[in-house]
Design an enzyme around this catalytic site. Structure first.
Site, PDB file in Angstrom:
ATOM      1  N   THR A  46       0.438  -1.101  -0.249  1.00 53.29           N
ATOM      2  CA  THR A  46       0.294   0.011   0.080  1.00 53.29           C
ATOM      3  C   THR A  46       0.810   1.270   0.041  1.00 53.29           C
ATOM      4  O   THR A  46       2.044   1.350  -0.596  1.00 53.29           O
ATOM      5  CB  THR A  46      -1.093   0.157   1.117  1.00 53.29           C
ATOM      6  OG1 THR A  46       0.352   0.162   1.857  1.00 53.29           O
ATOM      7  CG2 THR A  46      -1.364  -0.715   1.049  1.00 53.29           C
ATOM      8  N   GLY A  50       2.183  -1.959   4.973  1.00 52.06           N
ATOM      9  CA  GLY A  50       2.166  -3.402   6.158  1.00 52.06           C
ATOM     10  C   GLY A  50       1.922  -4.611   6.503  1.00 52.06           C
ATOM     11  O   GLY A  50       1.949  -4.942   6.793  1.00 52.06           O
ATOM     12  N   GLY A  51       0.136  -3.892   4.814  1.00 51.85           N
ATOM     13  CA  GLY A  51      -0.226  -4.728   5.700  1.00 51.85           C
ATOM     14  C   GLY A  51      -0.554  -5.499   7.196  1.00 51.85           C
ATOM     15  O   GLY A  51      -0.929  -4.802   7.778  1.00 51.85           O
ATOM     16  N   ASN A  52      -1.022  -6.475   7.155  1.00 52.98           N
ATOM     17  CA  ASN A  52      -1.250  -7.010   8.780  1.00 52.98           C
ATOM     18  C   ASN A  52      -0.101  -6.544   9.568  1.00 52.98           C
ATOM     19  O   ASN A  52      -0.365  -6.431  11.061  1.00 52.98           O
ATOM     20  CB  ASN A  52      -1.244  -7.885   8.851  1.00 52.98           C
ATOM     21  CG  ASN A  52       0.187  -9.533   8.534  1.00 52.98           C
ATOM     22  OD1 ASN A  52       1.075  -8.897   7.989  1.00 52.98           O
ATOM     23  ND2 ASN A  52      -0.140 -10.681   8.997  1.00 52.98           N
ATOM     24  N   ARG A  53       1.046  -6.511   9.254  1.00 52.14           N
ATOM     25  CA  ARG A  53       1.255  -5.554  10.173  1.00 52.14           C
ATOM     26  C   ARG A  53       2.045  -4.134  10.840  1.00 52.14           C
ATOM     27  O   ARG A  53       2.053  -3.130  11.619  1.00 52.14           O
ATOM     28  CB  ARG A  53       3.207  -5.848   9.810  1.00 52.14           C
ATOM     29  CG  ARG A  53       3.681  -6.966   9.555  1.00 52.14           C
ATOM     30  CD  ARG A  53       5.394  -7.673   8.595  1.00 52.14           C
ATOM     31  NE  ARG A  53       4.842  -7.249   7.892  1.00 52.14           N
ATOM     32  CZ  ARG A  53       4.780  -7.598   6.407  1.00 52.14           C
ATOM     33  NH1 ARG A  53       3.962  -8.642   6.691  1.00 52.14           N
ATOM     34  NH2 ARG A  53       4.662  -7.061   5.397  1.00 52.14           N
ATOM     35  N   ARG A  70      10.640   2.405   1.868  1.00 46.32           N
ATOM     36  CA  ARG A  70       9.811   2.979   1.206  1.00 46.32           C
ATOM     37  C   ARG A  70      10.273   4.650  -0.043  1.00 46.32           C
ATOM     38  O   ARG A  70       9.199   5.103  -1.022  1.00 46.32           O
ATOM     39  CB  ARG A  70       8.562   3.393   1.060  1.00 46.32           C
ATOM     40  CG  ARG A  70       7.891   1.193   1.392  1.00 46.32           C
ATOM     41  CD  ARG A  70       6.809   1.057   0.917  1.00 46.32           C
ATOM     42  NE  ARG A  70       6.763  -0.448   2.084  1.00 46.32           N
ATOM     43  CZ  ARG A  70       5.202  -1.145   1.357  1.00 46.32           C
ATOM     44  NH1 ARG A  70       4.787  -0.922   1.084  1.00 46.32           N
ATOM     45  NH2 ARG A  70       4.680  -2.084   2.442  1.00 46.32           N
TER      46      ARG A  70
END
Length: 528
Positions: A352, A429-432, A520
């Site tokens: 993302t 970072g998604g689920n993190r 990033r």
């Protein structure tokens, strides 16, 4: 705790630059506050403004809007569209996202996540109905001030005239090649190989689609030729595409370390982030910040507790009855404090992008956009990649697949306010994501250092019974974590650990400082 530095670039407006060994640089909060006394641009001393994002071109275009009198919302629309062109692997018009807007007279959250189609026959699709374009139009019509056509033009220019590819995009194309490569993607893979860093990428088809949106509004995307192209590629009906609806929600609001915290409501995970922050405060986790193994194990414990609560109780509010503000109350947190929680297991792609904008009036926008995985499904039509958001549904419970539904997401754009200080922050970072943001805010609110310095420190995250770290931990620390039931693995991918972008406005000094994540390509600018 050990820290490492990244760095390659020198950011404007910094007298003393914090060097970090990767891609992207940002200024140290303390150094800029104490040392940089710059004159405001041609608009005079009417206020300060800034932009923090994961690509310098997006930051530059956002700053132009603010300099010329546009609002944070105007700049957010420009930044969103530009990121979809120059950081096309992480977000774009084939995806969706969410935008938190906090000003003196409004607190709102716009949810333009992808939705499941109603008309699918016997198949279960992976591609959701994209919400990005509808979201930008709704935000503009209700909160923007400049003409939408003007706000789209920078993105059109970068698509039509091209931009210099950075090493982040080249690397992402290389890593994704086994999954997405086809002859249709020759502009990204000239001669079958990823376009090289420094080469100019021109996206003619995307420019054509953006011009259609510029001329016809969202209707040019959700109806007509673009909609037919989406329908054919994604196997989504034209009725589903035309019927997409933006959701307007109240932000979740709570208190942490004396800050008023505004964060993203379900199906986003602001509740989970705020629960973790409040658990860290109640359990006094910061006391062990200099004892690596203990600090990590306590962070893992509160992650398990909050993630279990998320799994049990959170989902699309149109399908799930819940009270998110109750779930971040002191009373509720006290009931959670002594729970154990299950092993961390729910997955979500980290692909993302996040940005933060503050304008002269003090309005803050904190926004996260996504395609889910990098390049989404890899399916490409009308100049853009289509998301694979529907893979984030579970097989049962509140996050099970249903027509018209939005899946749960770990994205958590957030704003904190206290005594004249305003912080806008978020991360991919998604689920993190909650695990990435909690230690950073825990350290910052306890005065451990500048936000930039804390973002530069090495990170750790948890999944199942494993701690993933950016650096090799000592045998002593690993053995202690092992005794606490945690395996330790070093992860070499910087993007795995997020890309935190943030701005801080100190109204007492009328100064904006920021932070950008070199993992990033993150950077930031302010006019003062």
């Amino acid at each position: 705790m050990n820290s490492f530095k990244w760095g390659k670039k020198i950011i404007l407006f910094c007298l003393i630059v914090s060097l970090m060994g990767g891609i992207g640089v940002s200024c140290s909060f303390n150094k800029i506050k104490d040392s940089v006394k710059q004159k405001i641009d041609s608009m005079g001393d009417k206020g300060t403004y800034g932009v923090s994002a994961s690509h310098p071109l997006a930051v530059e275009e956002g700053m132009k809007v603010l300099k010329n009198g546009g609002s944070a919302v105007d700049a957010a629309i420009v930044v969103s569209y530009v990121l979809g062109v120059v950081e096309l692997h992480a977000s774009g018009i084939g995806g969706g996202g969410g935008m938190l807007i906090i000003s003196k007279d409004k607190e709102t959250f716009i949810d333009y996540r992808e939705t499941t189609p109603y008309f699918t026959g016997n198949q279960k699709p992976h591609i959701g109905v994209p919400g990005f374009v509808a979201g930008m139009e709704y935000i503009h019509d209700n909160y923007g001030s400049l003409p939408m056509g003007e706000l789209l033009q920078p993105a059109i220019n970068y698509a039509e005239k091209g931009f210099k590819v950075d090493d982040s995009l080249t690397m992402r194309l290389d890593l994704a090649k086994p999954r997405i490569y086809s002859d249709k993607l020759s502009i990204f893979y000239p001669n079958g190989e990823p376009i090289e860093t420094g080469e100019t990428l021109i996206q003619t088809d995307l420019a054509r689609t953006l011009k259609k949106i510029q001329k016809e509004g969202a209707k040019g995307f959700y109806e007509g030729g673009v909609a037919r192209a989406i329908s054919k590629t994604a196997k989504i009906s034209l009725e589903d595409i035309k019927g997409y609806k933006v959701e307007v929600r109240k932000p979740v609001k709570g208190n942490y370390m004396g800050y008023d915290v505004y964060t993203a409501p379900p199906p986003f995970s602001g509740v989970t982030l705020l629960q973790m922050l409040k658990l860290a405060e109640k359990k006094e986790v910061y006391k062990d910040v200099d004892h690596t193994a203990t600090y990590m194990s306590k962070m893992e414990e509160i992650s398990r507790i909050a993630y279990q609560d998320r799994k049990k109780n959170l989902g699309d509010p149109n399908y799930v009855n819940m009270d998110p503000n109750k779930m971040v109350s002191d009373k509720y947190i006290s009931t959670m404090k002594n729970e154990n929680g299950d092993a961390l297991s729910e997955a979500e792609h980290e692909s993302t992008t996040h940005f933060v904008i503050i304008d002269r009036d003090g309005t803050v926008v904190s926004s996260t956009n996504t395609l889910s995985n990098f390049f989404g499904t890899g399916k490409y039509t009308a100049g853009f990649f289509l998301n694979n958001q529907l893979q984030n549904f579970g097989s049962e419970g509140f996050n099970s697949y249903e027509p018209g539904k939005r899946s749960r997401t770990f994205m958590a754009p957030t704003v904190l306010k206290k005594d004249g200080e305003t912080i806008g922050i978020g991360s991919p970072g998604g689920n993190r994501i909650p695990q990435i943001l909690t230690p950073i805010l825990d350290k910052y609110t306890h005065g451990k250092g500048s936000l930039q310095d804390i973002i530069n420190e090495y990170r750790f995250t948890f999944e199942k019974n494993t701690a993933y770290t950016e650096i090799q931990l000592s045998s002593e620390v690993k053995n202690e974590l092992s005794r606490k039931g945690l395996n330790v693995k070093k992860k070499v991918s910087p993007a795995f650990f997020g890309g935190v972008q943030a701005l801080i406005k100190d109204e007492r000094d009328n100064v904006i400082t920021g932070a950008g994540d070199g993992r990033r390509n993150g950077t930031w600018k302010s006019n003062k």
